[in-house]
Write a protein that holds these residues in place. Sequence first.
Motif, short mmCIF file in Angstrom:
data_model
loop_
_atom_site.label_atom_id
_atom_site.label_comp_id
_atom_site.label_asym_id
_atom_site.label_seq_id
_atom_site.Cartn_x
_atom_site.Cartn_y
_atom_site.Cartn_z
N GLU A 297 0.79 -1.13 -0.08
CA GLU A 297 0.17 -0.01 -0.01
C GLU A 297 0.89 1.25 -0.14
OE1 GLU A 297 -2.85 -0.13 3.11
OE2 GLU A 297 -3.80 -1.97 2.21
N SER A 298 2.08 1.15 0.33
CA SER A 298 2.94 2.72 0.51
C SER A 298 3.42 2.59 -0.95
CB SER A 298 4.03 2.13 1.31
OG SER A 298 5.05 1.16 0.96
N VAL A 299 3.47 1.90 -1.86
CA VAL A 299 3.90 1.92 -3.07
C VAL A 299 2.75 2.27 -4.00
CG1 VAL A 299 5.02 0.86 -5.34
CG2 VAL A 299 5.98 0.37 -2.86
N TRP A 300 1.55 1.50 -3.69
CA TRP A 300 0.35 1.68 -4.48
C TRP A 300 -0.75 2.66 -3.80
CZ3 TRP A 300 -2.12 -1.94 -8.19
CH2 TRP A 300 -1.39 -2.87 -8.80
N GLN A 301 -0.31 3.90 -3.29
CA GLN A 301 -1.21 4.87 -2.48
C GLN A 301 -2.13 5.58 -3.78
OE1 GLN A 301 1.80 7.00 0.01
NE2 GLN A 301 -0.22 6.95 1.28
N ARG A 302 -1.33 5.91 -4.95
CA ARG A 302 -1.85 6.56 -5.84
C ARG A 302 -3.20 5.81 -6.48
NH1 ARG A 302 2.57 6.20 -10.66
NH2 ARG A 302 1.78 4.19 -11.75
N VAL A 303 -3.03 4.24 -6.25
CA VAL A 303 -4.20 3.68 -6.82
C VAL A 303 -5.47 3.51 -5.92
CG1 VAL A 303 -4.55 1.39 -8.04
CG2 VAL A 303 -2.21 2.21 -7.91
N THR A 304 -5.88 4.75 -5.83
CA THR A 304 -7.18 4.79 -5.02
C THR A 304 -8.09 5.66 -5.70
OG1 THR A 304 -5.75 4.42 -3.16
CG2 THR A 304 -7.81 5.82 -2.65
#
Length: 592
Positions: A297-304
């Motif tokens: 989730e720290s890497v994929w934060q923008r996938v929100t």
Amino acid sequence: MASFRVFPLFLIYISSFLSLCFAGDPFVYYDWTVSYINAAPLGVQQQVIGINGKFPGPIVNVTTNNNVVVNVLNRLDEDLLYTWDGIQHRRNSWQDGVLGTTCPIPKDYNWTYQFQVKDQIGSFFYFPSLNFHRAAGGYGGIIVNNRDIIPLPFATPDGDITILIGDWYNRNHTDLRKTLDAGKSLGMPNGVLMNGKGPYRYNTTLVPDGIDYETFEVKPGKTYRLRVHNVGISTSLNFRIQSHNLLLAETEGSYTTQQNYTSLDIHVGQSYSFLVTMDQNASTDYYIVASARFVNESVWQRVTGVAILHYTNSKGKARGPLPDPPNDVYDKTFSMNQARSIRWNVSASGARPNPQGSFRYGSINVTDVYVLENKPPVMINGNRRATLSGISYVNPNTPLRLADDYHLKGVYKLDFPKTPLTTHRMETSVINGTYRGFMEVVLQNNDTGVQSYHMDGYAFFVVGMDYGEWTENSRGTYNKWDGIARSTIQVFPGAWTVILVSLDNVGVWNLRTENLDSWYLGQETYVRIVNPEANNKTELPKPDNAFYCGQLSHLMTYKANPSSFASSITVGRSKLLFTLQMVILAAIFIFR
């Protein structure tokens, strides 16, 4: 004088014939032009697929047993087909909109789908099924309402809201296809869309300025039905609304036991209905969130994806951090237990007056068992391919259903293995289903990510799931009473899910992964179900407007039609002609 006395009788005959002609289930018409439009949902201009100039497309809003007529004009630069996720097309796989049943709609041609939403209710969606088109949009929601005589198992909501969520790339679908064709993975998406729009700017670092976001306006104290569909490419999403409970009520045409969730994982291709009561104070707006699951989730934060729930008397904008996702990084059972908690409401009436639970699936003897195994992509003949049980499906030039209709040989093989192969191969291998049989399908996921699987033409019963390898002893854990009936189910990595299917719908039906990249690379098959009885009347005939391709291309006489409404007019003329014929016959009968 005699003719005058007969005339009222003549009118009665005409009236009767007219009543017979139009007394059937109603027709609902849609006319679509499908084309590329320019949009920038995440702030980057790109080519998306619109319907009548809009992205997403219109909601198809119909009622149980309506006849749906959708005329599609293809203004893309390549072939097009539309499929209707969860619509069962009883006896009519011709309308299913996948390559196994239908020739594509060529560029600048139009084709009219006509199907009945027979004995169905609930929340579904449609999308273009070819050429990775869904990654460019072209999708929309489907609502099938109850008939008035069938009560809802909950109070009538004050409003109905469709929310389409899904991961999204800033690259065009053609570029994504090239990436897969080159043997590479797509990588992390650029974001998540809600109804074709990017996230509200909840964080100035992660979300650039100028992004258009979705807002849903609601009235305080009212209860709304939210129909949420994951129409994305490959990312499971956790859906939640800040400070509001989600009362689950229905999924893909089945009423569920009603229970509250603070959030729910929605996997690719899945649809859910929630009842949400606007019972919070209106000091601010509230966040609606769909965030990537089972990732760093720290890497994929923008996938929100973030939309706004706006009370009509709201006093300010939403603020502060987003509501937290499930804290289960080290607990792989949380999401599975949540999925197991989704149960069939056996006492509720569905599309028919009888309770859903009157179909006692747990007491039916299984006639066939198939173990379908998914593994990471493999190299076959120099190509990176996805497989089911060792087979990577290859679409033939001639659709399977057309090949059957014209008794063509060699188009496909009825030899799909019941257990996984130890080798890999590319071929057109199909499951030979037994008409009125009861099939047990074990979906074994030995890959590293969640896969969701869909079967056209059916709702199947989800009876079990667990981690590890499925064995025959696993049957002791099956839910044989209130397992949910649906058309798309997730399989967690390193785990299995089992579904039971009653094969009562004749046709050729696609069984596929809904993860678009794996589907594109060959992870699918078809289930062929034929009634062996002579004079088979259990399947509708090939439609008059069928296209021909492959070995049957020489039969194609239909020309490109610049008028998108032409086929709809043809349908209307046919009905009118039939009525006039009946009137004339009545007149001849009376006055002869």
